[in-house]
Design an enzyme around this catalytic site. Structure first.
Site, short mmCIF file in Angstrom:
data_model
loop_
_atom_site.label_atom_id
_atom_site.label_comp_id
_atom_site.label_asym_id
_atom_site.label_seq_id
_atom_site.Cartn_x
_atom_site.Cartn_y
_atom_site.Cartn_z
N CYS A 75 27.71 62.66 149.21
CA CYS A 75 28.96 63.07 149.89
C CYS A 75 29.66 64.09 149.00
O CYS A 75 30.26 63.73 147.98
CB CYS A 75 29.85 61.84 150.13
SG CYS A 75 31.37 62.24 151.03
N HIS A 162 20.45 67.42 156.86
CA HIS A 162 21.28 68.41 157.57
C HIS A 162 20.43 69.27 158.50
O HIS A 162 19.36 69.73 158.12
CB HIS A 162 21.98 69.32 156.55
CG HIS A 162 23.07 68.62 155.78
ND1 HIS A 162 24.39 68.63 156.17
CD2 HIS A 162 23.01 67.84 154.67
CE1 HIS A 162 25.11 67.92 155.32
NE2 HIS A 162 24.30 67.41 154.40
N GLU A 211 29.32 65.27 161.71
CA GLU A 211 28.70 64.42 160.69
C GLU A 211 28.03 63.17 161.28
O GLU A 211 28.56 62.53 162.20
CB GLU A 211 29.75 63.95 159.66
CG GLU A 211 30.17 65.02 158.68
CD GLU A 211 30.84 64.42 157.46
OE1 GLU A 211 30.50 63.28 157.08
OE2 GLU A 211 31.73 65.10 156.89
N CYS A 220 32.87 69.17 155.38
CA CYS A 220 31.68 68.42 154.95
C CYS A 220 31.12 69.16 153.74
O CYS A 220 30.64 70.30 153.88
CB CYS A 220 30.65 68.34 156.07
SG CYS A 220 29.14 67.45 155.62
N THR A 222 28.51 68.44 151.59
CA THR A 222 27.05 68.66 151.61
C THR A 222 26.68 69.60 152.75
O THR A 222 25.70 70.34 152.65
CB THR A 222 26.30 67.32 151.78
OG1 THR A 222 26.83 66.61 152.92
CG2 THR A 222 26.40 66.47 150.52
N GLY A 223 27.49 69.59 153.82
CA GLY A 223 27.23 70.52 154.93
C GLY A 223 27.43 71.97 154.52
O GLY A 223 26.66 72.85 154.91
#
Ligand SMILES: N[C@H](CCC[C@H](N)C(=O)O)C(=O)O
Length: 282
Positions: A75, A162, A211, A220, A222-223
């Site tokens: 995260c 992702h 998510e 986000c 990590t996005g």
């Protein structure tokens, strides 16, 4: 049972942080979902637990659960908040780099000041088997069938899966339908965070993320890393990129395969409280 917590957010992606450095926290899915409820609970996108290190080289371990109770491996906005939380608890001096273990492996955090954190997020993973994503081999583009329509994506893991859609102009109606469909797509057997990225320049992206386990969020981490990595892998962005999300901007740096990716962004405290077990009758 009463549980003390700290409410935080990273660019609007919001969290409940719980101190379990004594290792005593034991939460079941029902309690996590009850705490996540934005009407009858506290409300959060993810719950983060700060726990004793589980390996010799990390200072702490942190656990991650989405609001629907599902676990995650990483995260990005959350680990910045954990770093700021540790700093405020006197366990992380400004400027010191500390390894924090996560369910998907270690990351390294450094407080630039009390509210800005830079994180070594490790190397983006494009191997489909490790994302996991159902594909015979690695390519820069995959075409998924979504309700009979072809949708082109990039696929990558930052410790969590992702799917990245690169579009010049994503209609909000199409995105509203595609987000949940990609999150639940059968080729992502563990689900996926679905990012929709618009390239404003080689150094500037705009991103919206649906998510896994939380739905559309304000940001986000990590996005943002995933979207930059997919475009960098295609040679379409430079090694330093600003990613604008609805809740704020993150700065991502990655020179390319074999190198670690860095994410820098804010971490904010909102309030502290005590979760009272709803079954309690007092
Ligand atoms: N929903 C994600 C976890 C939270 C990621 C996001 N909040 C971030 O900042 O990276 C998943 O299930 O993989």
């Amino acid at each position: 049972m009463a549980i003390r917590f700290t409410k935080m957010h990273g660019s609007g992606n919001d969290f409940v942080v719980i101190d379990s450095r004594d290792g005593a926290l034991a939460l079941d899915v029902a309690v996590i979902r009850a705490m996540a409820d934005r009407h009858t609970g506290i409300g959060f996108d993810q719950l983060l637990s700060v726990e004793p290190a589980r390996d010799g080289s990390s200072a702490f371990y942190y656990g991650i659960w989405n609001g629907d109770g599902s676990p995650s491996g990483q995260c990005g906005n959350g680990v910045r908040c954990v770093a700021a939380w540790l700093h405020r608890a006197g366990a992380l001096p400004l400027g010191e780099t500390v390894r924090i273990q996560s369910p998907s492996g270690p990351v390294a955090v450094r407080m630039l000041d009390a509210h800005q954190v830079t994180v070594d997020m490790g190397e983006p993973i494009f191997d489909p088997a490790r994302i996991p994503f159902d594909a015979p081999h690695v390519t820069n583009r995959y075409v998924l069938d979504v309700d009979g329509q072809p949708v082109e994506i990039g696929a990558v893991s930052m410790g969590n899966p992702h799917a990245v859609v690169v579009e010049d102009a994503v209609s909000s109606k199409a995105m509203a339908r595609l987000g949940p469909a990609l999150t639940a797509h059968p080729r992502f057997r563990e689900g996926a965070n679905a990012g929709f990225v618009q390239k404003l320049s080689r150094q500037h992206l705009r991103l919206f993320v649906h998510e896994r386990g939380a739905g559309w969020t304000q940001a986000c981490g990590t996005g943002a890393c995933a979207a930059m990595a997919v475009l960098r892998h295609r040679g379409e962005v430079d090694e330093r990129v600003q990613v604008d999300l609805p809740g704020g901007s993150l700065h991502i740096e990655w020179s390319g395969p074999g190198q670690t990716l860095w994410m820098t962004g804010p971490a904010a405290f909102v309030f502290e409280g005590e979760w009272l077990d709803p079954q309690r009758d007092d």
